[in-house]
Design a protein around this motif. Structure first.
Motif, PDB file in Angstrom:
ATOM      1  N   MET A   1      -9.910   4.240   5.725  1.00  0.00           N
ATOM      2  CA  MET A   1      -9.685   4.828   7.043  1.00  0.00           C
ATOM      3  C   MET A   1      -9.064   3.832   8.016  1.00  0.00           C
ATOM      4  O   MET A   1      -8.242   4.214   8.841  1.00  0.00           O
ATOM      5  N   GLY A   2      -9.410   2.555   7.918  1.00  0.00           N
ATOM      6  CA  GLY A   2      -8.838   1.554   8.818  1.00  0.00           C
ATOM      7  C   GLY A   2      -7.331   1.436   8.661  1.00  0.00           C
ATOM      8  O   GLY A   2      -6.593   1.502   9.646  1.00  0.00           O
ATOM      9  N   ILE A   3      -6.861   1.263   7.426  1.00  0.00           N
ATOM     10  CA  ILE A   3      -5.415   1.128   7.235  1.00  0.00           C
ATOM     11  C   ILE A   3      -4.712   2.450   7.479  1.00  0.00           C
ATOM     12  O   ILE A   3      -3.594   2.477   7.988  1.00  0.00           O
ATOM     13  N   LEU A   4      -5.372   3.557   7.168  1.00  0.00           N
ATOM     14  CA  LEU A   4      -4.745   4.861   7.400  1.00  0.00           C
ATOM     15  C   LEU A   4      -4.665   5.194   8.887  1.00  0.00           C
ATOM     16  O   LEU A   4      -3.714   5.854   9.323  1.00  0.00           O
ATOM     17  N   THR A   5      -5.622   4.735   9.667  1.00  0.00           N
ATOM     18  CA  THR A   5      -5.572   4.960  11.118  1.00  0.00           C
ATOM     19  C   THR A   5      -4.361   4.267  11.724  1.00  0.00           C
ATOM     20  O   THR A   5      -3.636   4.847  12.533  1.00  0.00           O
ATOM     21  N   SER A   6      -4.105   3.017  11.320  1.00  0.00           N
ATOM     22  CA  SER A   6      -2.919   2.328  11.835  1.00  0.00           C
ATOM     23  C   SER A   6      -1.642   2.972  11.313  1.00  0.00           C
ATOM     24  O   SER A   6      -0.640   3.060  12.017  1.00  0.00           O
TER      25      SER A   6
ATOM     26  N   GLY B   1      -6.268   8.067  -5.525  1.00  0.00           N
ATOM     27  CA  GLY B   1      -6.795   9.396  -5.231  1.00  0.00           C
ATOM     28  C   GLY B   1      -7.596   9.420  -3.943  1.00  0.00           C
ATOM     29  O   GLY B   1      -7.498  10.366  -3.147  1.00  0.00           O
ATOM     30  N   ILE B   2      -8.363   8.368  -3.725  1.00  0.00           N
ATOM     31  CA  ILE B   2      -9.147   8.277  -2.497  1.00  0.00           C
ATOM     32  C   ILE B   2      -8.232   8.127  -1.291  1.00  0.00           C
ATOM     33  O   ILE B   2      -8.426   8.773  -0.254  1.00  0.00           O
ATOM     34  N   ILE B   3      -7.203   7.289  -1.417  1.00  0.00           N
ATOM     35  CA  ILE B   3      -6.253   7.104  -0.317  1.00  0.00           C
ATOM     36  C   ILE B   3      -5.569   8.419   0.007  1.00  0.00           C
ATOM     37  O   ILE B   3      -5.451   8.800   1.177  1.00  0.00           O
TER      38      ILE B   3
ATOM     39  N   ARG C   1      -4.746  12.755   3.752  1.00  0.00           N
ATOM     40  CA  ARG C   1      -4.583  14.181   4.055  1.00  0.00           C
ATOM     41  C   ARG C   1      -5.647  14.663   5.039  1.00  0.00           C
ATOM     42  O   ARG C   1      -5.363  15.452   5.931  1.00  0.00           O
ATOM     43  N   GLU C   2      -6.874  14.163   4.887  1.00  0.00           N
ATOM     44  CA  GLU C   2      -7.943  14.516   5.819  1.00  0.00           C
ATOM     45  C   GLU C   2      -7.620  14.056   7.234  1.00  0.00           C
ATOM     46  O   GLU C   2      -8.022  14.698   8.210  1.00  0.00           O
TER      47      GLU C   2
END
Length: 183
Positions: free
Chosen positions: A133-138, A157-159, A164-165
């Protein structure tokens, strides 16, 4: 150690040919035995560019591979992103602890930029992580057309699910490490 031991034992047992091992790290460990014995050897999924080439750059006559190399996969993904998806900006998420991931990322970035694209950011993680979530937020705050995640399905798969979430809807590309029913 086990890959080296098994390769040596097979060469000594006078087998006709060897299929495996699978990954590049195990191949590098067992390859000297295959070279010394000249035993016909097939690597089913080893992708490192130089697995079938000796220290002088010559092709090893007894060693073959089935999988496409790092360079081929990374460059093909970049060409697909540009030619088929019309991407001009890409983000890359790399498993910095994994040679496969880094090996795919570098040729992707080089080819994407050679085709006129821009790598807007390269984010990284270490294999085994579960929370991205940290890298995806940025990443969500950036302007990009395609996301390239060179790696394996376990973290990939988790990424993908977490991206997508979070509402990240851009196309996601990878190499054959994502090929899994589990993903």
């Amino acid at each position: 150690t086990e890959a080296t031991s098994i390769a040596t034992r097979l060469a000594e047992e006078d087998v006709s040919a060897v299929i495996g091992p699978a990954t590049s790290d195990m191949i590098y460990a067992s390859r000297p035995s295959a070279i010394d014995s000249q035993l016909p050897t097939m690597y089913p999924v080893g992708t490192s560019d130089d697995l079938t080439i000796d220290d002088n750059g010559d092709v090893l006559s007894n060693i073959c591979r089935l999988a496409f190399t790092y360079s081929f996969q990374g460059q093909a993904a970049a060409r697909f992103a540009v030619d088929e998806l019309g991407a001009t900006n890409a983000a890359v998420i790399t498993d910095q602890s994994n040679d496969y991931s880094v090996g795919l990322a570098n040729p992707f970035k080089a080819e994407f930029e050679a085709l006129g694209g821009t790598i807007v950011d390269e984010l990284s993680y270490n294999g085994g992580e579960q929370d991205f979530m940290g890298i995806l937020t940025s990443l969500a705050a950036m302007d990009f057309d395609v996301l390239y995640i060179p790696g394996f399905f376990s973290e990939g798969g988790i990424i993908v699910r977490q991206a997508r979430e979070m509402g990240i809807t851009q196309p996601i590309l990878s190499g054959h490490g994502f090929a899994s029913d589990t993903l």
